[in-house]
Design a protein around this motif. Structure first.
Motif, PDB file in Angstrom:
ATOM      1  N   UNK A  26      -3.937   8.207   7.822  1.00 45.28           N
ATOM      2  CA  UNK A  26      -4.318   6.728   7.746  1.00 45.28           C
ATOM      3  C   UNK A  26      -4.322   6.451   9.314  1.00 45.28           C
ATOM      4  N   UNK A  27      -3.169   6.851  10.001  1.00 42.49           N
ATOM      5  CA  UNK A  27      -3.060   6.428  11.454  1.00 42.49           C
ATOM      6  C   UNK A  27      -4.022   6.985  12.285  1.00 42.49           C
ATOM      7  N   UNK A  28      -4.267   8.303  12.262  1.00 42.59           N
ATOM      8  CA  UNK A  28      -5.393   9.036  12.619  1.00 42.59           C
ATOM      9  C   UNK A  28      -6.583   8.394  12.530  1.00 42.59           C
ATOM     10  N   UNK A  84      -4.534  -2.331  -1.632  1.00 44.03           N
ATOM     11  CA  UNK A  84      -5.007  -3.570  -0.923  1.00 44.03           C
ATOM     12  C   UNK A  84      -4.344  -3.823   0.308  1.00 44.03           C
ATOM     13  N   UNK A  85      -2.823  -4.031   0.090  1.00 46.66           N
ATOM     14  CA  UNK A  85      -2.135  -4.292   1.355  1.00 46.66           C
ATOM     15  C   UNK A  85      -2.221  -3.211   2.303  1.00 46.66           C
ATOM     16  N   UNK A  86      -2.528  -2.004   2.035  1.00 42.44           N
ATOM     17  CA  UNK A  86      -2.558  -1.090   2.769  1.00 42.44           C
ATOM     18  C   UNK A  86      -4.040  -1.108   3.758  1.00 42.44           C
ATOM     19  N   UNK A  87      -5.010  -1.462   3.107  1.00 41.59           N
ATOM     20  CA  UNK A  87      -6.254  -1.865   3.534  1.00 41.59           C
ATOM     21  C   UNK A  87      -6.090  -2.775   4.578  1.00 41.59           C
ATOM     22  N   UNK A 112      -6.545   6.178  -0.938  1.00 39.14           N
ATOM     23  CA  UNK A 112      -7.501   5.195  -1.662  1.00 39.14           C
ATOM     24  C   UNK A 112      -7.769   3.792  -0.545  1.00 39.14           C
ATOM     25  N   UNK A 113      -6.680   3.620  -0.017  1.00 37.17           N
ATOM     26  CA  UNK A 113      -6.772   2.733   1.202  1.00 37.17           C
ATOM     27  C   UNK A 113      -7.845   2.914   2.184  1.00 37.17           C
ATOM     28  N   UNK A 114      -7.714   4.612   2.656  1.00 28.99           N
ATOM     29  CA  UNK A 114      -8.347   4.947   3.825  1.00 28.99           C
ATOM     30  C   UNK A 114      -9.870   4.882   3.323  1.00 28.99           C
ATOM     31  N   UNK A 165       0.585  -2.299  -9.921  1.00 26.82           N
ATOM     32  CA  UNK A 165       1.284  -1.668  -8.476  1.00 26.82           C
ATOM     33  C   UNK A 165       0.509  -0.979  -7.624  1.00 26.82           C
ATOM     34  N   UNK A 166      -0.493  -0.123  -8.160  1.00 29.38           N
ATOM     35  CA  UNK A 166      -1.101   0.851  -7.331  1.00 29.38           C
ATOM     36  C   UNK A 166      -2.092  -0.042  -6.684  1.00 29.38           C
ATOM     37  N   UNK A 167      -3.069  -1.193  -7.350  1.00 27.89           N
ATOM     38  CA  UNK A 167      -4.022  -1.973  -6.779  1.00 27.89           C
ATOM     39  C   UNK A 167      -3.295  -2.680  -5.648  1.00 27.89           C
TER      40      UNK A 167
END
Length: 229
Positions: A89-91, A23-26, A205-207, A17-19
């Motif tokens: 993340x938005x910044x 990667x969806x957020x990336x 992690x995505x950032x 679920x974390x992975x």
């Protein structure tokens, strides 16, 4: 509220679920970057874009604001508060959109079609996928890359600042070296996913992965542009 536990102590289901969320957020961050970049290209006057890079110290000021903002964005993205994580993340997406603006503009002027940008994007995705596969399938410990990345990062910053102040071109080999450094960063950050983060820190992690991908994309595009000039 879900409990945040280290990924190394979590179940297979929690890790999966974390992975997936990471990667969806990336992917969403990259799409948001593309959207913001397209918006900026349409609304920011060419004179302002040239002003960002046209004077000796203006680009250094832009880089300074970018590095300071990136530090804050990373810190916020690892907060316990979900809303603060998304602000970070938005910044970061906004900062990368601004810092990329002059080079994307120049790339569009150079070929007039956007093919250079598309080629750089495809090469970046291919390299990212290959490096990620190595990180996930290899049983090696890549933590040794951390010091190399830190030292290489400081050296590259010093060279960029010196090149801007003294007016010399860093050239093709610097870009090749930075592609290698960015690749090492992706390898390190991907391998770090398995041990360092908590199950609820997928935004942070995505950032980190997003930042490494953007660095790789920057220098691949720079190499392609130098071959056309």
């Amino acid at each position: 509220m879900k409990t945040d536990v280290l990924l190394s102590h979590s179940t297979d289901l929690e890790r999966g679920d974390f992975y997936k969320k990471t990667y969806i957020h990336v992917a969403l961050a990259i799409l948001a970057f593309a959207g913001v970049e397209a918006f900026l290209l349409n609304v920011v006057p060419a004179e302002l874009i040239y002003m960002m890079i046209g004077q000796k110290y203006s680009w250094l000021l832009v880089l300074g604001v970018f590095w300071l903002g990136s530090f804050m964005a990373t810190k916020w993205s690892l907060s316990q508060s979900k809303s603060t994580q998304y602000v970070g993340l938005g910044l970061s997406i906004l900062l990368y959109s601004v810092i990329f603006l002059p080079m994307i503009y120049m790339a569009l002027l150079q070929d007039g079609t956007g093919n250079l940008i598309m080629q750089a994007a495809l090469l970046t995705v291919a390299m990212f996928a290959g490096i990620s596969a190595v990180a996930f399938t290899s049983k090696r410990d890549f933590s040794f890359l951390r010091n190399i990345i830190i030292i290489g990062g400081f050296i590259s910053i010093g060279l960029i600042v010196a090149g801007r102040i003294f007016g010399f071109n860093l050239g093709l080999w610097f870009s090749v070296g930075m592609v290698i450094l960015a690749s090492a960063s992706i390898l390190y950050e991907t391998s770090k996913l398995k041990d360092t983060y908590g199950t609820q820190q997928y935004v942070g992690a995505a950032l980190q992965l997003f930042a490494s991908i953007m660095l790789l994309f920057w220098y691949i595009l720079r190499i392609l542009m130098s071959r056309r000039s």
